[in-house]
Design an enzyme around this catalytic site. Sequence first.
Site, PDB file in Angstrom:
ATOM      1  N   LYS A 110      86.388   5.516   7.710  1.00 21.58           N
ATOM      2  CA  LYS A 110      86.452   6.901   8.184  1.00 21.58           C
ATOM      3  C   LYS A 110      87.835   7.514   7.917  1.00 21.58           C
ATOM      4  CE  LYS A 110      82.715   6.573  11.493  1.00 21.58           C
ATOM      5  NZ  LYS A 110      82.349   6.261  12.869  1.00 21.58           N
ATOM      6  N   LYS A 189      75.839   4.419  -1.075  1.00 23.75           N
ATOM      7  CA  LYS A 189      75.021   4.521   0.132  1.00 23.75           C
ATOM      8  C   LYS A 189      74.747   6.003   0.434  1.00 23.75           C
ATOM      9  CE  LYS A 189      75.626   4.716   4.926  1.00 23.75           C
ATOM     10  NZ  LYS A 189      76.241   4.953   6.077  1.00 23.75           N
ATOM     11  N   LYS A 192      75.886  11.374   4.872  1.00 23.83           N
ATOM     12  CA  LYS A 192      76.320  12.762   5.049  1.00 23.83           C
ATOM     13  C   LYS A 192      77.709  12.962   4.483  1.00 23.83           C
ATOM     14  CE  LYS A 192      75.295  11.987   9.265  1.00 23.83           C
ATOM     15  NZ  LYS A 192      74.583  11.719  10.497  1.00 23.83           N
TER      16      LYS A 192
HETATM   17  P1  ADP Z   1      75.807   8.832   7.742  1.00 21.39           P
HETATM   18  O1  ADP Z   1      76.345   7.715   6.906  1.00 21.39           O
HETATM   19  O2  ADP Z   1      74.987   9.785   6.960  1.00 21.39           O
HETATM   20  O3  ADP Z   1      76.892   9.520   8.549  1.00 21.39           O
HETATM   21  P2  ADP Z   1      75.156   7.601  10.235  1.00 21.39           P
HETATM   22  O4  ADP Z   1      76.399   6.793  10.139  1.00 21.39           O
HETATM   23  O5  ADP Z   1      75.104   8.707  11.246  1.00 21.39           O
HETATM   24  O6  ADP Z   1      74.823   8.178   8.796  1.00 21.39           O
HETATM   25  O7  ADP Z   1      73.952   6.600  10.446  1.00 21.39           O
HETATM   26  C1  ADP Z   1      72.921   6.710  11.418  1.00 21.39           C
HETATM   27  C2  ADP Z   1      72.008   5.505  11.289  1.00 21.39           C
HETATM   28  O8  ADP Z   1      71.326   5.523  10.023  1.00 21.39           O
HETATM   29  C3  ADP Z   1      72.728   4.154  11.335  1.00 21.39           C
HETATM   30  O9  ADP Z   1      71.919   3.188  11.976  1.00 21.39           O
HETATM   31  C4  ADP Z   1      72.920   3.819   9.894  1.00 21.39           C
HETATM   32  O10 ADP Z   1      73.074   2.445   9.680  1.00 21.39           O
HETATM   33  C5  ADP Z   1      71.625   4.358   9.282  1.00 21.39           C
HETATM   34  N1  ADP Z   1      71.873   4.767   7.884  1.00 21.39           N
HETATM   35  C6  ADP Z   1      72.626   5.806   7.475  1.00 21.39           C
HETATM   36  N2  ADP Z   1      72.637   5.899   6.136  1.00 21.39           N
HETATM   37  C7  ADP Z   1      71.889   4.868   5.684  1.00 21.39           C
HETATM   38  C8  ADP Z   1      71.516   4.405   4.384  1.00 21.39           C
HETATM   39  N3  ADP Z   1      71.909   5.031   3.293  1.00 21.39           N
HETATM   40  N4  ADP Z   1      70.734   3.310   4.292  1.00 21.39           N
HETATM   41  C9  ADP Z   1      70.314   2.678   5.412  1.00 21.39           C
HETATM   42  N5  ADP Z   1      70.615   3.062   6.659  1.00 21.39           N
HETATM   43  C10 ADP Z   1      71.398   4.135   6.814  1.00 21.39           C
END
Ligand code: ADP
Length: 324
Positions: A110, A189, A192
């Site tokens: 982050k 991956k 957002k």
């Molecule tokens: P982002 O990376 O978009 O900010 P978050 O960190 O808010 O997403 O993730 C919310 C949930 O969704 C978590 O449990 C995270 O592990 C899952 N998640 C987010 N992106 C992915 C991805 N590309 N593949 C699998 N799981 C994901």
Amino acid sequence: MRVLSGIQPSGSLHLGNYFGMMKRMIEYQENSELFCFVVNLHALTSTFDSEKLRRQTYEAVCDFLALGLDPDKSVFWVQSDVPEVTELTWYLSNITSMGLLERCHSYKDKLAKGIPASHGLFSYPVLMAADILGYGANLIPVGKDQKQHVEVARDIAIRFNNTFGETFIIPEPDIEDELAVVPGLDGQKMSKSYGNTIEIFGDENSIKQKIMTIKTDSTPVNEPKPIEGNILYALYLLLLNNDEKEALKDRFLSPGLKYGDVKKELFAAIWEYFAPYREKRAQIARDKDFVNDVLRNGAEKARKVIAGYMDKVRHNVGVDYFNQ
Ligand code: ADP
Ligand code: TRP
């Protein structure tokens, strides 16, 4: 068995969130006790616009309800409606070593993305541990990137139990390997913060355009296509049943497949997959009274559960001086 997970309201939810964690979590409501919440306190570590936070919290709630989360079968609430969790965070903070938090990849990632270093961001995993331990959860469905945070919650629970006596259940992460990481448009991956997402409830044109930008290799049409590391292939698989997956594999491994055609098919498949949810979402978003009622009831149920733990925690750490 109690299953618990949460999601940050820090932007529109995408296919990575859905296939990585939401879909699996929602399925648990059929045969387990599901606790699901929108973690707006965690979002405060990176969102400094109050209007935006309020809006995104409401949107994430509507997304969950539209995607099938049933408030009659589960406990569904917004994190900040249960203040006990921040009190518990403090008790946990004092038995959490700096080293444990310093080892967390997510904090370093982050910072690298430009989120300002703050005490809240650093201690994010302690608040997450309070979320998990305060509700006595056994199983935590998350994407792979959150595995370390669940391990931190386990370490904190063990340390607390050793220091103050048996108090917390030791939780387990629940990660499905096949879906561990959903790739984004660029192959990293889907996230957002990388701007490489396909939104679950995005509008038709934007989803179509995004799919057209998916990175593909330059294998000629009349040659078989690689499937390992192929973003288009990986995304399409998410939407198919086993027979369809086999058929897609055959098509990729046979000459003649055109990536442009597959992109159009992928768009159609995504659009169709989420069509019923899209209608339901529009209906729910218009009914604020319903949404507010759901959240009020959910918070009430969640508070009853955490309150039971808090009496024991306060006693075990010794802040209940009036009981001596
Ligand atoms: P982002 O990376 O978009 O900010 P978050 O960190 O808010 O997403 O993730 C919310 C949930 O969704 C978590 O449990 C995270 O592990 C899952 N998640 C987010 N992106 C992915 C991805 N590309 N593949 C699998 N799981 C994901
Ligand atoms: N940190 C998680 C994420 O970014 C969200 C979260 C907060 C969570 N508290 C939780 C997930 C408790 C599971 C259990 O995705």
